[in-house]
Write an enzyme that holds these catalytic residues in place. Structure first.
Site, PDB file in Angstrom:
ATOM      1  CB  ILE A  48     -17.564 -30.619  17.141  1.00 41.98           C
ATOM      2  CG1 ILE A  48     -16.262 -31.071  16.467  1.00 41.98           C
ATOM      3  CG2 ILE A  48     -17.580 -29.111  17.323  1.00 41.98           C
ATOM      4  CD1 ILE A  48     -16.090 -30.529  15.068  1.00 41.98           C
ATOM      5  N   GLY A  51     -26.821 -31.646  19.177  1.00 43.25           N
ATOM      6  CA  GLY A  51     -28.031 -30.852  19.291  1.00 43.25           C
ATOM      7  C   GLY A  51     -29.268 -31.681  19.036  1.00 43.25           C
ATOM      8  CB  VAL A  56     -21.151 -31.205  14.550  1.00 45.54           C
ATOM      9  CG1 VAL A  56     -20.010 -30.771  13.631  1.00 45.54           C
ATOM     10  CG2 VAL A  56     -22.456 -30.596  14.072  1.00 45.54           C
ATOM     11  CG  ASP A 163     -30.960 -20.469  14.578  1.00 48.72           C
ATOM     12  OD1 ASP A 163     -31.316 -19.640  15.432  1.00 48.72           O
ATOM     13  OD2 ASP A 163     -30.584 -21.615  14.861  1.00 48.72           O
ATOM     14  CG  ASP A 452     -30.511 -32.262  35.351  1.00 52.57           C
ATOM     15  OD1 ASP A 452     -30.037 -31.497  34.495  1.00 52.57           O
ATOM     16  OD2 ASP A 452     -31.734 -32.409  35.520  1.00 52.57           O
ATOM     17  N   GLY A 453     -26.963 -30.812  35.131  1.00 52.34           N
ATOM     18  CA  GLY A 453     -26.468 -29.444  35.247  1.00 52.34           C
ATOM     19  C   GLY A 453     -27.547 -28.404  35.015  1.00 52.34           C
ATOM     20  CG  ASP A 673     -35.425 -32.421  36.106  1.00 52.19           C
ATOM     21  OD1 ASP A 673     -34.413 -32.717  35.449  1.00 52.19           O
ATOM     22  OD2 ASP A 673     -35.829 -31.254  36.221  1.00 52.19           O
ATOM     23  CG  ASP A 713     -34.628 -30.885  31.426  1.00 53.34           C
ATOM     24  OD1 ASP A 713     -33.616 -30.440  30.856  1.00 53.34           O
ATOM     25  OD2 ASP A 713     -34.771 -30.891  32.657  1.00 53.34           O
TER      26      ASP A 713
END
Length: 761
Positions: A48, A51, A56, A163, A452-453, A673, A713
């Site tokens: 799903i 992170g 998940v 959060d 790499d978006g 990068d 990154d």
């Protein structure tokens, strides 16, 4: 018996190696909640979200057909485990509340520490920013009162969530029942005070929302001034501030502060470009910057939100007071019939992109703040739709979707070999915008690529989904009539056109779904882009020879050997990098397309010379050279429709062909990068020379080293071992090339490999 006591007993049993006893304790101590659900009772299906702290999964429990959510933690150090135990304890105490996600059980045993949760169908951030949901004021106030009630319950247990944001609010199918999720960085009041006074590293080493500075932990856009300035730790008042920002986001459809312009340089394009976060913190804490309110915000709501945004936390309402005032306002507004909702889509994407227990920055959710007119972009058929034709290679695969599939963290399943391997991780970021491909063509060539978006993952996902089909259409799969390099160039330009056409169709679809946005409440259009680095390795058998010997002691020399010619073609767009190891020395095979490159700056200035604003196209901003009104660092990309309108970016790839020597050239590294930001070419080569030559392990070694060095990154690496025919697990090359033998004896190499596996993995 209390949950914390049970966990302590389980830990004691685990420390002595008695896993059977630990499982028995977890299963028998609480009749209604198992803390040691057997592994065989869980079937994991799709990812799903992924992170920095956990992945998940959508899953099913044994003898239960209903789907559940399984949050599986990354346990890298003792603090990670302590934090995960703490989340399980909190959820066990809190999930009885109707507006807090329900905990169904857990498996608090190594190696797969997991929490099993009730699966809710929707995530507020995804529905808001991707599906185009626009709730009415009644819906917003109802959801707000439910989350405020949940916070009242949380705070009464002496816990601070820390959060609160739309990504951590789950919704039912009607979008009228909300549940608070993700207690991954929640803390007790006592521990919050301990964090602030003793610098306890337990509570600030792993950021949840993409922002971390010293002891500050959480998601910056929702954090109050006192926390940003480190004047006071998180308190109940911090949650109230964040909830007010969240409710205003539901109303406006815009990520907080994303509408900041150059008139407010302290917050300019903070979310979209990933820099300026310290400036935003200063603007919120010192200048008093707050999210923009909707023009039609009812006065009662305006007063309530502004009360929650007070600089002095003591002046903010409590969760109970906020809940009551939200309900009172809801009654008043309902009686006056203020506002109507745009209903949820009739066929929404259920069970996708719910966030790292719902804490995932959605790909493409950050609105554009580039100063380009949305209307102009909407009407620019030349950019969005080109000639209106869908290319033949997309006919069977194009399904408009703004919900990218989850990122892979291992080599792609369609092709696995001892030659090439990959490893990817989101690193310290919540969202994963890197994608990669590896496959073998019909004629035996190996194709690998990194994407790499930026400003969202859609472009990178599109490349991952469609590159293979596009390359086949351009003749790559069967060595077409043109050169490999020219075919790669043409294919990437074709993909760029197709992606920009898709984005135009999706935007038009969203506008139609929202009835043309008469209220202006649709949020700004996003313009995702991606770098692209493709490689094709061609191996041809050129000749064969055999050597013979009459001596039995050298009978191994009778083995037939084949001399192979290897040709590598690299096509590069952006700042991904390919590096060849030639006898232990790094040889760069690509050029970084960034504004720091003088040649690239000159190209852009010449391309935009006819524009009256060309003097501002390339400039020093935020400590580096940047281009265009959006201030990007890359100068070539796939997507980035707004920057293509400005003629700043191009999708033309640079081609590098190299004929590889069968003896001198050992391996190729290509990486995003995120790796090269913290490691130079020679360091990467040296690291590979001093480790086992199993390609996926090499890639993992590079990525984990980059994270250890502080890369902030996403990091993805692909390693191609060019001498794999000699047995990669046996090859340990020295980082200091020797004129004699670069390959150690099998016995010694295997011994070193075991040591490295033990030390590194």
């Amino acid at each position: 018996m209390d949950v914390s006591d049970i966990i302590t007993r389980m830990q004691d049993a685990i420390k002595t190696g008695n896993f059977t006893e630990a499982e028995s304790i977890g299963n028998s101590s609480l009749p209604s909640l198992s803390l040691a659900i057997p592994r065989s009772h869980l079937s994991l299906h799709t990812v799903i979200s992924q992170g920095a702290q956990a992945t998940v999964f959508q899953a099913t429990l044994h003898h239960n057909p209903a789907s559940v959510a399984v949050k599986r933690a990354y346990i890298r150090e003792p603090n990670d485990l302590t934090r995960f135990y703490q989340e399980a304890i909190f959820l066990a105490h809190l999930s009885s509340h109707p507006h807090i996600v329900t905990m169904l059980g857990a498996r608090l045993l190594p190696p797969d520490y997991s929490i099993i949760l009730e699966l809710e169908p929707y995530n507020a951030a995804h529905q808001l920013h991707v599906e185009g949901w626009r709730p009415s004021w009644e819906d917003i106030l109802l959801i707000g009162s439910q989350i405020a009630d949940a916070l009242c319950f949380v705070h009464s247990h002496g816990i601070v969530h820390r959060d609160i944001k739309p990504a951590n609010i789950l919704l039912d199918t009607s979008h009228t029942i909300a549940k608070l999720a993700d207690f991954g960085i929640a803390m007790s009041n006592k521990d919050v005070l301990d964090q602030h006074t003793t610098n306890n590293p337990l509570f600030y080493t792993k950021p949840s929302g993409g922002f971390q500075k010293g002891r500050v932990l959480g998601t910056l856009e929702y954090m109050p001034p006192e926390v940003l300035m480190n004047l006071h730790p998180h308190t109940e008042a911090s949650d109230i501030f964040a909830l007010a920002v969240t409710l205003n986001e539901l109303a406006t459809g815009m990520v907080p502060y994303s509408d900041a312009t150059r008139d407010n340089p302290l917050a300019h394009t903070v979310l979209e470009m990933g820099y300026g976060r310290q400036e935003l913190a200063a603007a919120v804490a010192v200048v008093g910057l707050r999210p923009s309110l909707r023009a039609d915000t009812p006065e009662m709501v305006r007063q309530l939100l502004e009360a929650c945004w007070e600089v002095n936390p003591a002046l903010r309402p409590s969760a109970r007071t906020l809940r009551d005032r939200l309900l009172e306002t809801l009654d008043t507004i309902s009686n006056n019939s203020i506002g109507t909702a745009i209903p949820p889509p009739s066929t929404p994407s259920v069970l996708t992109d719910r966030g790292e227990l719902h804490n995932h920055h959605l790909a493409g959710s950050s609105p554009s703040t580039d100063g380009v007119s949305d209307t102009a972009m909407h009407e620019d058929d030349d950019i969005d739709n080109n000639d209106g034709r869908t290319p033949s290679w997309m006919t069977k695969t194009f399904t408009p979707s703004t919900s990218p599939s989850p990122p892979t963290t291992t080599i792609l399943p369609q092709f696995q070999s001892s030659i090439v391997g990959a490893y990817a991780t989101p690193g310290l970021r919540d969202s994963m915008e890197d994608r990669h491909i590896i496959y073998k063509t019909n004629d035996g060539r190996i194709v690998f690529g990194l994407f790499d978006g930026h400003r969202g993952a859609e472009a990178a996902q599109f490349l991952q989904d469609h590159t293979q089909q596009c390359l086949i259409a351009h003749g790559i799969d069967n060595k077409g009539s043109g050169s490999t390099g020219s075919m790669l160039q043409d294919a990437l330009i074709d993909i760029d056109d197709a992606f920009r056409r898709q984005q135009g169709e999706l935007w038009n679809e969203k506008m139609n779904r929202m009835n043309g946005s008469e209220s202006g409440n649709v949020g700004k259009r996003s313009y995702p882009g991606s770098t692209a680095l493709l490689g094709i390795l061609d191996i041809d058998t050129a000749s064969s020879s055999s050597s013979s010997s009459s001596s039995s002691s050298s009978s191994s020399s009778n083995i037939k050997k084949q001399k192979k010619i290897k040709t590598l073609t690299i096509a590069n767009i952006g700042d991904g990098r390919a590096v060849l190891c030639r006898r232990g020395r790094a040889v760069r095979l690509s050029r970084d397309h960034t504004a720091d490159d003088e040649e690239e700056r000159e190209r852009i200035i010449n391309a935009t010379a006819v524009s009256s604003s060309s003097s501002s196209i390339v400039s020093q901003r935020y400590g580096s050279w940047r281009v265009g009104s959006a201030g990007l660092q890359v100068t070539r990309s796939i997507g980035d429709v707004d920057m293509k309108v400005e003629k700043v970016l191009t999708a033309e790839a640079e081609i590098h062909d190299v004929e590889l020597d069968d003896e001198d050239d050992w391996f190729v590294i290509i990486a995003t990068d995120g790796l090269w930001d913290v490691m130079n070419d020679q360091e990467a080569v040296r690291l590979m020379c001093d480790t086992v030559k199993q390609p996926s392990m090499c890639a993992q070694r590079l990525v984990t080293e980059a994270i250890a060095r502080g890369s902030r990154d996403n990091v993805t690496a692909i390693v191609v071992v060019l001498r794999a025919d000699q047995g990669t697990a046996e090859m340990v090359w020295s980082s200091k090339p020797s004129p004699s033998s670069e390959v150690m004896s099998k016995k010694k190499a295997m011994h070193l490999s075991v040591d490295e596996l033990y030390d590194t993995y």
